[in-house]
Design a protein around this motif. Structure first.
Motif, PDB file in Angstrom:
ATOM      1  N   SER A 425       0.838  -1.207   0.000  1.00 33.90           N
ATOM      2  CA  SER A 425       0.000   0.000   0.000  1.00 33.90           C
ATOM      3  C   SER A 425       0.871   1.254   0.000  1.00 33.90           C
ATOM      4  CB  SER A 425      -0.947  -0.010   1.203  1.00 33.90           C
ATOM      5  OG  SER A 425      -0.191  -0.002   2.383  1.00 33.90           O
ATOM      6  N   ASN A 426       2.186   1.080   0.076  1.00 37.22           N
ATOM      7  CA  ASN A 426       3.119   2.205   0.090  1.00 37.22           C
ATOM      8  C   ASN A 426       3.570   2.519  -1.343  1.00 37.22           C
ATOM      9  OD1 ASN A 426       5.608   3.712   0.344  1.00 37.22           O
ATOM     10  ND2 ASN A 426       5.528   3.192   2.523  1.00 37.22           N
ATOM     11  N   ASN A 427       3.027   3.598  -1.894  1.00 46.73           N
ATOM     12  CA  ASN A 427       3.298   3.961  -3.289  1.00 46.73           C
ATOM     13  C   ASN A 427       4.741   4.340  -3.548  1.00 46.73           C
ATOM     14  OD1 ASN A 427       1.179   3.933  -5.317  1.00 46.73           O
ATOM     15  ND2 ASN A 427       0.030   5.003  -3.711  1.00 46.73           N
ATOM     16  N   LEU A 428       5.305   5.090  -2.602  1.00 51.55           N
ATOM     17  CA  LEU A 428       6.700   5.507  -2.756  1.00 51.55           C
ATOM     18  C   LEU A 428       7.590   4.275  -2.874  1.00 51.55           C
ATOM     19  CD1 LEU A 428       8.581   8.019  -2.683  1.00 51.55           C
ATOM     20  CD2 LEU A 428       8.816   7.614  -0.223  1.00 51.55           C
ATOM     21  N   LEU A 429       7.338   3.299  -2.008  1.00 53.52           N
ATOM     22  CA  LEU A 429       8.131   2.072  -2.037  1.00 53.52           C
ATOM     23  C   LEU A 429       7.916   1.304  -3.336  1.00 53.52           C
ATOM     24  CD1 LEU A 429       9.852  -0.236  -0.899  1.00 53.52           C
ATOM     25  CD2 LEU A 429       7.860  -1.022   0.377  1.00 53.52           C
ATOM     26  N   MET A 430       6.679   1.174  -3.772  1.00 52.57           N
ATOM     27  CA  MET A 430       6.409   0.385  -4.975  1.00 52.57           C
ATOM     28  C   MET A 430       7.049   1.025  -6.202  1.00 52.57           C
ATOM     29  SD  MET A 430       4.919  -2.397  -4.171  1.00 52.57           S
ATOM     30  CE  MET A 430       5.854  -2.436  -2.660  1.00 52.57           C
ATOM     31  N   GLN A 431       7.028   2.378  -6.273  1.00 49.01           N
ATOM     32  CA  GLN A 431       7.666   3.059  -7.401  1.00 49.01           C
ATOM     33  C   GLN A 431       9.178   2.853  -7.349  1.00 49.01           C
ATOM     34  OE1 GLN A 431       6.313   4.529 -10.130  1.00 49.01           O
ATOM     35  NE2 GLN A 431       8.476   4.457 -10.768  1.00 49.01           N
ATOM     36  N   PHE A 432       9.744   2.976  -6.141  1.00 47.70           N
ATOM     37  CA  PHE A 432      11.194   2.782  -6.000  1.00 47.70           C
ATOM     38  C   PHE A 432      11.582   1.349  -6.368  1.00 47.70           C
ATOM     39  CE2 PHE A 432      15.203   2.332  -3.621  1.00 47.70           C
ATOM     40  CZ  PHE A 432      15.881   3.433  -4.127  1.00 47.70           C
ATOM     41  N   LEU A 433      10.718   0.415  -6.009  1.00 48.35           N
ATOM     42  CA  LEU A 433      10.964  -0.994  -6.334  1.00 48.35           C
ATOM     43  C   LEU A 433      11.012  -1.197  -7.852  1.00 48.35           C
ATOM     44  CD1 LEU A 433      11.232  -3.894  -5.233  1.00 48.35           C
ATOM     45  CD2 LEU A 433       8.744  -4.047  -5.235  1.00 48.35           C
ATOM     46  N   ALA A 434      10.036  -0.640  -8.557  1.00 48.83           N
ATOM     47  CA  ALA A 434      10.042  -0.739 -10.026  1.00 48.83           C
ATOM     48  C   ALA A 434      11.314  -0.104 -10.580  1.00 48.83           C
ATOM     49  CB  ALA A 434       8.801  -0.066 -10.601  1.00 48.83           C
TER      50      ALA A 434
END
Ligand SMILES: Nc1ncnc2c1ncn2[C@@H]1O[C@H](COP(=O)(O)OP(=O)(O)OP(=O)(O)O)[C@@H](O)[C@H]1O
Ligand SMILES: [Mg+2]
Length: 510
Positions: A425-434
């Motif tokens: 649910s953490n968008n910042l993390l998911m974007q950084f992951l991509a």
């Protein structure tokens, strides 16, 4: 039946997790009808030790099953089967006559068996049982935890040898209690959970008696190994007998394998990564057992009834979501887990700081029990917001290391990563992951893939779903993040991360 009744048929799943137990009722489309959840106490008796009270856990399981039934407004007839998924490796022994645990359960994160594992490795080292079991000798796995209990709790070895004690991971404990406990409960485990004990042969799915003897575990305590999807028994006795009496108990899978199943990774090369307390990436390798050359482990993905087992390569990361919890509970820097994103978003970057949370050593791809956590790159410039950013980035970099190892071992280039779990649910993390994977990251509509996988396996066992094709049709994309970081920046940051990892090693000396 009252007006408020919701007619089934449904499947219920119990997820006995590290931080909480939940029960979810699903419909035929794999949609959530109702959820109930309850946290249990984390017991830290000494640095590196982590325990759970298994009696508390069984009480919570009964409460959440009853709670989910009430919230779903269903009765017994609406539930065709119940499935189980669980935190893996967490080890307990109970008295088969009284049904009482003889000690707190030793949790997977617990490092007390480090020395024992080193001794067991002897001249060969941590790969002594790897060819048979797919695992390095590490404190993470269950077998040595049983030996520790038998040798350190007064009288347990004698009671075990007399046949009075039963061993189980949480799947076994829950199934035994559901199916009657002291009144005829079945003592079983499934192939995925058994594959985490360091005592099961991956090739034939039987206990390896020689290894069990070497570790010091008497065969009498071990449960029978069964497939992940079949009827083990039916709900009997106790609180739940009244509510669900006669309902088939029809699946068991370790939580990460259940998430693989719930994400419908049924083809060779399909992979998922689950972001909870820790993070675990699994790739389906089909009927082929791939022995990792890159620090991954080989495990059973799932086995449906009499079918051949499906194997998986796994990258296990011990600390991800629990680092966010640590920022909240131990450091008091945030009030809720979600606030980490707000705090991290208040700055542009990590300010030069890198946080390697080797709290219980490092799992994949290093398997180093002598590592401990570090925050590297600190200057007077760094604020708590930079640290928050470093906390989130740590999860992504650890995933990147696993993804690289997976590509090396499997020869499959990661086309996209399916993700699930609380941290997604953490968008910042998911974007950084991509960005750091340089691959799209996709999340399905039902992020509770762990429960969903257990429900799918139980539903298959009773014919509620006919095949995995039915299940695949239920998978729907809810969100996708596409990479946008330039390559030079990415590689520079990765290099800094790897330097920080190096600084964790060798902290604990003999
Ligand atoms: N918005 C968020 N940002 C970052 N981390 C988060 C966020 N929300 C939850 N978390 C973290 O995710 C974890 C909870 O995820 P999840 O509910 O999937 O775990 P879990 O299934 O309860 O874990 P387990 O199965 O190990 O009990 C917690 O460690 C929490 O700190
Ligand atoms: Mg979980």
């Amino acid at each position: 039946m009252t007006d408020a009744h919701t007619a089934g048929p449904f499947i219920a799943a119990i997820d006995q997790g590290t931080t909480s137990s939940r029960c979810i009722v699903f419909d035929r489309d794999g949609r959530i009808v109702a959820v109930d959840q309850k946290e249990h106490e984390q017991i830290f008796p000494r640095p590196g030790w982590v325990e759970h009270d298994a009696a508390e856990i069984w009480n919570n399981v009964q409460e959440v099953v009853a709670g989910a039934m009430v919230k779903a407004k269903v009765v017994r007839e609406d539930i065709l089967a119940i499935g189980i998924t669980n935190q893996r490796e967490t080890t307990m022994l109970w008295d088969k006559r009284t049904g009482q645990p003889v000690h707190n359960a030793i949790v997977w994160q617990d490092t007390r068996t480090d020395t024992l594992c080193k001794e067991l490795g002897g001249d060969v080292g941590q790969d002594r049982f790897r060819r048979e079991t797919g695992l390095p000798l590490a404190a993470y796995f269950a077998g040595p935890k049983i030996a520790w209990l038998l040798d350190n709790v007064e009288g347990l070895r004698e009671r075990a040898e007399a046949g009075d004690l039963l061993f189980g991971t949480m799947d076994s404990w829950v199934v035994w209690n559901l199916t009657g406990g002291v009144n005829g409960g079945v003592h079983v485990t499934d192939v995925t959970n058994a594959s985490r004990t360091l005592m099961m042969n991956l090739s034939d799915l039987n206990w390896n008696e020689e290894i069990a003897a070497a570790i010091g575990v008497p065969m009498q305590v071990l449960p029978e190994i069964r497939s992940s999807s079949e009827v083990y028994g039916e709900v009997k006795g106790g609180t739940l007998g009244g509510l669900l009496g006669g309902v088939p108990v029809a699946s068991a899978l370790g939580d990460q394998q259940a998430a693989l199943f719930g994400q419908t990774c049924y083809d060779v090369g399909e992979a998922k990564s689950t972001y909870g307390t820790g993070t675990f990436m699994l790739m389906n390798t089909g009927e082929k057992l791939i022995h990792s050359e890159s620090g991954l482990i080989t495990t059973v993905g799932y086995q449906i009834g009499e079918d051949d087992p499906v194997y998986a390569l796994e990258g296990s990361i011990a600390v991800t979501g629990s680092l966010v919890q640590w920022m909240r509970d131990q450091m008091g820097l945030i009030g809720t887990a979600a606030e980490i994103e707000t705090l991290a978003s208040s700055v542009e970057d990590n300010g030069g700081a890198y946080f390697v949370p080797a709290f219980s050593g490092l799992f994949a791809p290093y398997w180093r029990s002598d590592a401990r956590g570090v925050i590297a790159g600190l200057t007077r410039y760094v604020t708590k917001a930079h640290i928050a950013r470093a906390v989130l980035e740590a999860t992504a970099w650890q995933t990147r290391e696993i993804a690289d190892a997976m590509t090396k071992d499997s020869g499959v280039e990661l086309a996209a990563l399916k993700v699930d779990g609380g941290m997604t649910s953490n968008n910042l993390l998911m974007q950084f992951l991509a960005d750091v994977l340089d691959a799209p990251v996709v999340r399905p509509m039902v992020a509770e893939t762990t429960c969903l996988g257990a429900a799918y396996a139980a539903g298959l066992a009773v014919g509620f779903w006919q095949s995995t094709d039915d299940l695949r049709a239920n998978w729907r994309r809810a969100a996708e993040w596409t990479p946008s970081m330039d390559a030079e920046h990415r590689e520079g940051e990765y290099k800094n991360w790897l330097k920080a990892v190096e600084r964790t090693m060798g902290w604990i000396e003999e």
